[in-house]
Design an enzyme around this catalytic site. Structure first.
Site, short mmCIF file in Angstrom:
data_model
loop_
_atom_site.label_atom_id
_atom_site.label_comp_id
_atom_site.label_asym_id
_atom_site.label_seq_id
_atom_site.Cartn_x
_atom_site.Cartn_y
_atom_site.Cartn_z
CB CYS A 66 8.02 -9.77 13.28
SG CYS A 66 7.09 -9.29 11.82
CB CYS A 148 2.95 -14.76 8.61
SG CYS A 148 2.12 -13.17 8.84
CG ASP A 349 -12.01 3.56 0.40
OD1 ASP A 349 -11.33 3.96 1.36
OD2 ASP A 349 -11.95 2.40 -0.04
CB CYS A 375 -6.94 3.38 5.67
SG CYS A 375 -6.08 4.55 4.58
#
Length: 417
Positions: A66, A148, A349, A375
């Site tokens: 994955c 997961c 942001d 981010c």
């Protein structure tokens, strides 16, 4: 292609090991000696000759195939230290020496939004089945997901129902559906993309009926397809501070409630005492509502649906300072320095592209406090350097590990002058 013994000396930004010769070897750790198939500057791991003492057993059966996680094989404290060191190194190379606080890591089983790819697998006589999963490492193929350890257990528990839901999405042969699943306070919200339109313009009546029946049986809150509601039992909602916000279609939402709470705490602490704050790239109000508990807030974002949700929630919450919200493309029309007169602090942001033009306007303003949430460390550095070159001091940076076991790291930077 050649088999080689390689000594791994460091890790790259995406979490792949790097050998002394500069060859990238996924699934390896610093200090290891490995046997690998080398293809120019990349290699496939064949065997571990000498393992790192920090190597640990992955917690997921899908790991290594994955593409979601890169570093489950690394002991958590060593992994976290690497992420923080990565931030220190990037900032230092950019000439931004500052206090780097301890990294704040989200726990397993807490990610509340995922994008599941649906794949049609044909059988005899027109029969077919559907598999849901994530993209494989270094491949356009996908891995069928049965567990997961990153995701909220409510998403994992819904995989059979989500698979059934996806069966209705393959009426057009070129459809490649992605089910964006979000855990809300009122149930799962499924926003579907990648479904090709038929000549009639959408799904058939049978397809829509199948979606509604599956969603009802699974008690999903809402299912949307390309911004059109296919099924809704109740509005999916999230809580930001004291406000309950109805999620717009395909919303941006911080992936982890723990990381969101950490960011909100850092932002509100940084502007404590401010009487008037601008919240730029505000989304649906992640920071707006907590900030409004202590200050008058101007909130702006280019996403009309997000700002609409924020405005609707404003009318349902009491005890806050005044909020003024505006749909505004801050890339084409950033908040100008002159508009910031009277503001004590700015919070921004932005998406991964950062906010270069907005940072330039903040640099020209008389504002004394800024909180930069990002981010993307590269665009964070670019934007913050604009501010420091204008006289701001970067007081501290806190790394946020919102995407567990990945190479991804987020930052909250506090600036003043």
């Amino acid at each position: 292609m050649a088999h080689q013994s390689l000594s791994i000396t460091s890790l790259g930004f995406q979490g792949d090991g790097i050998s002394a010769e500069g060859i990238f070897v996924p699934l390896t750790l610093p200090g290891e000696v490995v046997q690998a198939d080398v293809h120019k500057d990349r290699a496939d791991l064949l065997d571990i000759i000498t393992a790192s003492p920090d190597r640990t057993d992955p917690v997921c059966r899908h790991f290594s195939r994955c593409g979601g996680c890169a570093l489950q094989h690394w002991e958590i404290n060593a992994y976290s230290a690497w992420k923080r060191d990565l931030v220190i190194s990037l900032l230092s190379k950019a000439g931004l020496e500052t206090q780097i606080d301890p990294i704040l890591t989200t726990p397993p089983h807490s990610r509340r939004r995922v994008g599941l790819h649906a794949k049609r697998i044909n059988g005899p006589k027109g029969a077919f089945r559907v598999e849901l999963g994530f993209k494989m490492r270094k491949s356009w193929d996908q891995v069928r997901i049965e567990e997961c350890p990153v995701a909220d257990p409510r998403i994992v528990a819904a995989l059979p129902s989500l698979t059934e839901l996806a069966k209705a999405l393959f009426e057009h042969p070129k459809s490649a559906p992605i089910l964006n699943v979000t855990v809300s306070e009122t149930g799962l919200d499924i926003d579907i993309r990648g479904v090709e339109r038929s000549k009639s313009g959408g799904l058939s009546a049978d397809g829509r009926m199948q979606i509604a029946m599956t969603a009802s049986a699974a008690d999903f809150a809402r299912v949307t397809l390309s911004d059109e509601i296919q099924y809704m039992a109740r509005a999916p909602q999230v809580r930001f501070g004291r406000a309950i916000v109805d999620l717009p279609f395909g919303p941006f939402l911080q992936a982890s409630p723990k990381s969101e709470a950490d960011m909100v705490r850092l932002v509100t602490q940084a502007v404590a005492g401010a009487k008037k704050v601008a919240d730029l790239f505000c989304g649906s109000g992640t920071f707006t509502f907590p900030l409004a508990e202590q200050a008058v807030v101007y909130a702006a974002d280019g996403a009309a649906g997000a700002v609409g949700a924020l405005k609707s929630a404003m009318g349902r919450v009491s005890g806050l300072k005044t909020i003024t919200a505006e749909v505004r493309d801050l890339y084409r029309r950033p908040m100008l320095a002159a508009e910031m007169n009277g503001f004590d602090a700015i919070v921004f942001d932005p998406p991964r592209a950062g906010a270069e033009d907005q940072a330039r306007e903040i640099a020209l303003s008389a504002v004394k406090r800024v909180v930069a949430v990002s981010c993307n460390p590269q665009t964070f550095i670019r934007d913050v350097r604009i501010l420091t070159e204008a006289g701001f001091s970067l007081d501290k940076v806190t790394p946020i590990d919102q995407f567990l076991w990945s190479g991804h790291v987020e930052l909250v930077g506090v600036l003043s002058r």
